[in-house]
Design a protein around this motif. Structure first.
Motif, mmCIF file in Angstrom:
data_model
loop_
_atom_site.group_PDB
_atom_site.id
_atom_site.type_symbol
_atom_site.label_atom_id
_atom_site.label_comp_id
_atom_site.label_asym_id
_atom_site.label_seq_id
_atom_site.Cartn_x
_atom_site.Cartn_y
_atom_site.Cartn_z
ATOM 1 N N HIS A 58 0.814 -1.220 0.000
ATOM 2 C CA HIS A 58 0.000 0.000 0.000
ATOM 3 C C HIS A 58 0.845 1.266 0.000
ATOM 4 O O HIS A 58 0.386 2.323 -0.384
ATOM 5 C CB HIS A 58 -0.913 0.033 1.227
ATOM 6 N N ALA A 90 -9.714 0.237 10.054
ATOM 7 C CA ALA A 90 -10.637 1.259 9.585
ATOM 8 C C ALA A 90 -10.875 1.241 8.081
ATOM 9 O O ALA A 90 -10.659 2.214 7.387
ATOM 10 C CB ALA A 90 -10.133 2.643 9.982
ATOM 11 N N THR A 91 -11.258 0.085 7.574
ATOM 12 C CA THR A 91 -11.730 0.077 6.196
ATOM 13 C C THR A 91 -13.159 -0.428 6.249
ATOM 14 O O THR A 91 -13.599 -0.967 7.243
ATOM 15 C CB THR A 91 -10.924 -0.885 5.313
ATOM 16 N N ALA A 92 -13.865 -0.243 5.160
ATOM 17 C CA ALA A 92 -15.256 -0.663 5.157
ATOM 18 C C ALA A 92 -15.502 -1.613 4.004
ATOM 19 O O ALA A 92 -14.666 -1.780 3.126
ATOM 20 C CB ALA A 92 -16.158 0.553 5.031
ATOM 21 N N GLN B 90 -14.485 5.735 2.624
ATOM 22 C CA GLN B 90 -14.778 4.614 3.517
ATOM 23 C C GLN B 90 -13.677 3.563 3.531
ATOM 24 O O GLN B 90 -13.760 2.599 4.281
ATOM 25 C CB GLN B 90 -16.096 3.953 3.102
ATOM 26 N N GLY B 91 -12.676 3.713 2.675
ATOM 27 C CA GLY B 91 -11.601 2.726 2.629
ATOM 28 C C GLY B 91 -11.899 1.534 1.739
ATOM 29 O O GLY B 91 -11.135 0.578 1.710
ATOM 30 N N ILE B 92 -13.009 1.596 1.007
ATOM 31 C CA ILE B 92 -13.358 0.473 0.131
ATOM 32 C C ILE B 92 -12.346 0.368 -1.014
ATOM 33 O O ILE B 92 -11.915 -0.730 -1.388
ATOM 34 C CB ILE B 92 -14.795 0.635 -0.406
ATOM 35 N N LYS B 94 -9.248 1.249 -0.931
ATOM 36 C CA LYS B 94 -7.988 0.721 -0.389
ATOM 37 C C LYS B 94 -8.081 -0.798 -0.239
ATOM 38 O O LYS B 94 -7.132 -1.522 -0.519
ATOM 39 C CB LYS B 94 -7.707 1.374 0.962
ATOM 40 N N ARG B 97 -7.674 -2.352 -3.564
ATOM 41 C CA ARG B 97 -6.278 -2.254 -3.998
ATOM 42 C C ARG B 97 -5.410 -3.353 -3.384
ATOM 43 O O ARG B 97 -4.371 -3.691 -3.920
ATOM 44 C CB ARG B 97 -5.752 -0.871 -3.606
ATOM 45 N N GLU B 257 -6.614 6.072 -1.809
ATOM 46 C CA GLU B 257 -6.773 6.282 -0.376
ATOM 47 C C GLU B 257 -7.117 7.729 -0.129
ATOM 48 O O GLU B 257 -6.566 8.621 -0.787
ATOM 49 C CB GLU B 257 -5.446 5.963 0.292
ATOM 50 N N ARG B 262 -6.017 9.440 6.028
ATOM 51 C CA ARG B 262 -4.874 8.521 5.992
ATOM 52 C C ARG B 262 -4.804 7.736 7.288
ATOM 53 O O ARG B 262 -4.709 8.305 8.369
ATOM 54 C CB ARG B 262 -3.587 9.302 5.768
ATOM 55 N N GLY B 263 -4.869 6.412 7.153
ATOM 56 C CA GLY B 263 -4.867 5.592 8.359
ATOM 57 C C GLY B 263 -6.259 5.375 8.915
ATOM 58 O O GLY B 263 -6.463 4.550 9.772
ATOM 59 N N GLY B 264 -7.218 6.149 8.420
ATOM 60 C CA GLY B 264 -8.605 5.836 8.742
ATOM 61 C C GLY B 264 -9.150 6.554 9.954
ATOM 62 O O GLY B 264 -8.470 7.304 10.632
#
Lengths: 308, 276
Positions: A58, A90-92, B90-92, B94, B97, B257, B262-264
């Motif tokens: 990443h 913290a991803t969804a 939402q990080g979807i 990422k 990826r 991202e 960053r990092g959520g």
């Protein structure tokens, strides 16, 4: 790209990562073998997530060398990602999908796909199979993310703070999922700031502070824990600590009237203290001898900044 | 080792899943499929289905294709930009990826799905126009209408992804797409037919942006006064130009991202806790 290697599954040498002026990772070496569970333990902002995200591909590194399964994660692309599993912080997942649909969908991206039903059972979401993700609790979502992380039957699994924010029973469930994985011989790299988590799950632990590894070892031997200073304590009962004969220890008297002797040579010191007491016919009430806990070692190593 | 899934089957499953997400999101489905239809019905009621004097066609004959263009642009430009930016928040993105799914296939699934939804909304609009409002479709110009539609939705899909690439959040994507599409729709011949009274500078602005070059030839293809097959090569070329540039810039600047998160979310929460 990937090349054949007889080295460890994860091999990191002198890894450095800068974000502008900030040095998030300041020269880290790691060597993790196949089937090992390795924990990166450290306070928030220590650089754990940065290291893991570089290994996942990443993020790019500033300098140093990184190899996972013989691949450079920054360049390896699809073939590499088919062999790893990631549980991020913290991803969804798309809330409109059901649990079953999400696992099917993500599974369809891999050449080796674990059976959706088995995974749902493994993470204990049987009753939620047909529920929309929108309707899941935080702990249930995290368990779904575990399932998505391993749906491609990966050889290496990255778990970034897998139980942060869990209640105690959810943590125990998550731990047993990880233990299931390790029973299958998977290599696991996890980050955590919970001592008990590292102690329960990891074969080896590295403590990381300000981007540097300050100690590394098994949970039993970390930071010289097995040979570290022992603590001998007993009630002072009004006696002065100057009387105590000590060869290698330092005695202190606390306000509650308890004597604490920090000893590098506890066998000898204990012998002298008890000999001294017997000579005078004194009872050492409340006598204890303890080794520092993993948490004590951790707090010492991180300068007491470990947040829980 | 089992076999790696083929690009085609991945594209197919990604498209299906994007469609599923869209239809399970009532707000997006409402604004794309029903909102343009509602405007069409309201205009037909307010103006009556009479001939618009200076155009020589009925209200419905003008507004059915015009609102079809609006629906198609909403389905591609607005939806792609907003949905993609929120998925990044939402990080979807990422998560995607970190899987073996090739990024191009993921984006391809989004684009194909958006174009399918655009096609559906155009078909609904035109069918209702034909069945209930006597809108006529002309064989001579049908092919040019289809080609205009295809180039239009492809270009606006690229523009939507460009917006997603450059904005910092889903909220920003919503703001940018609405602030660009809605004003343009008023003077690009979508909400109001172009009039002689429009000042030249406003016409120049309309001519600069691609919306007018989508709406004008598409509406013209449903105008009985249009002579020939209705090809407007200049507009098609100009839309293609916008689409290609937007696509190239979107690829160049796309981020998987969120720069803010960053990092959520949990990271921000923890920082807050550390301060407290």
């Amino acid at each position: 790209m990937c090349w054949n290697s007889g080295m460890s599954v994860i091999e990191v040498q002198d890894l450095v990562k800068h974000y502008g002026e900030i040095e998030a990772v300041a020269g880290v070496d790691l060597s993790i073998d196949a089937g090992e569970v390795f924990a990166l333990l450290g306070p928030n902002g220590a650089g754990k997530t940065t290291i893991v995200e570089i290994l996942e591909g990443h993020r790019t590194k500033t300098s140093g060398s990184v190899s996972v399964l013989g691949c450079d994660p920054a360049k390896a692309g699809r073939a590499y990602r088919e062999r790893i599993g990631i549980v991020l912080q913290a991803t969804a997942v798309e809330e409109q999908l059901t649990v079953e649909e999400a696992i099917d969908l993500y599974g369809s991206l891999y050449p080796k796909q674990r059976k959706t039903g088995e995974l749902i059972e493994l993470v204990g979401l049987e009753e939620k199979t047909h529920s929309r993700i929108k309707a899941l609790s935080g702990g249930q979502r995290r368990r779904l993310e575990f399932a998505l992380g391993i749906v491609g039957d990966p050889e290496v699994i990255f778990l970034d703070e897998p139980t942060t924010g869990f209640d105690p029973s959810a943590r125990r469930q998550a731990w047993s999922i990880v233990e299931n994985l390790t029973a299958l011989g998977k290599t696991v790299l996890l980050t955590t700031h919970y001592m008990d988590e590292a102690q329960r799950l990891a074969d080896r632990v590295a403590v990381i502070v300000k981007g540097k590894i300050v100690a590394e070892g098994t949970p039993e031997t970390l930071g010289g824990r097995e040979s570290a200073t022992a603590l001998i304590t007993f009630e002072a009962n009004g006696r002065s600590i100057e009387e105590l004969p000590l060869s290698a220890g330092v005695a202190t008297l606390s306000e509650n009237g308890r004597v604490t002797v920090r000893s590098m040579d506890p066998t000898r010191d204990l012998h002298q203290i008890t000999g001294w007491a017997i000579e005078r016919g004194v009872e050492l009430s409340g006598l204890t001898v303890t080794r520092p806990s993993l948490e004590d070692i951790y707090l010492e190593l991180t300068g007491g900044t470990g947040g829980v | 080792m089992s076999e790696r899934p083929s690009t085609f089957s991945l594209l197919l499953s990604q498209t299906k899943y994007q469609n599923k997400i869209f239809f399970r999101n009532p707000i997006a489905a409402f604004f794309t499929l029903f909102f343009p239809l509602m405007i069409f019905l309201v205009f037909s009621l307010v103006f009556g289905n009479e001939e618009i004097p200076y155009l020589g066609v009925t209200t419905a004959q003008y507004y059915a294709p015009a609102m079809a263009v609006f629906a198609a642009v909403s389905a591609t430009y607005t939806n792609l930009a907003v949905a993609t930016a929120y998925q990044r928040d939402q990080g979807i993105l990422k998560r995607i990826r970190g899987t073996p799914l090739p990024p191009a296939v993921y984006m391809g699934g989004k684009i194909v799905s958006a174009i399918m939804i655009a096609t559906m909304s155009v078909l609904i609009m035109m069918t209702i126009g034909v069945v209930f409002y006597g809108v006529q479709i002309f064989a001579a110009t049908l092919l040019s209408a289809v080609v205009t539609f295809v180039i239009g939705v492809a270009s606006f899909a690229a523009l939507g992804l460009l917006i997603a690439a450059v904005v910092s959040s889903g909220e920003a994507a919503t703001a940018v797409t609405n602030a660009t599409l809605l004003p343009l729709a008023f003077f690009s011949g979508v909400f109001i037919p172009p009039t002689e009274a429009m000042p030249a500078w406003l016409d120049a602005v309309a001519n600069f942006f691609p919306l007018k070059h989508f709406a004008e030839p598409f509406v013209a293809a449903f105008n009985p006064l249009t002579v020939g097959a209705g090809w407007d090569w200049a507009s098609l070329g100009y839309m293609t130009f916008w689409g290609v540039i937007a696509g190239a810039l979107a690829i160049r600047f796309f981020k998987w991202e969120s720069p803010v998160g960053r990092g959520g979310r949990s990271k921000r929460r923890k920082k807050g806790a550390a301060v407290a």
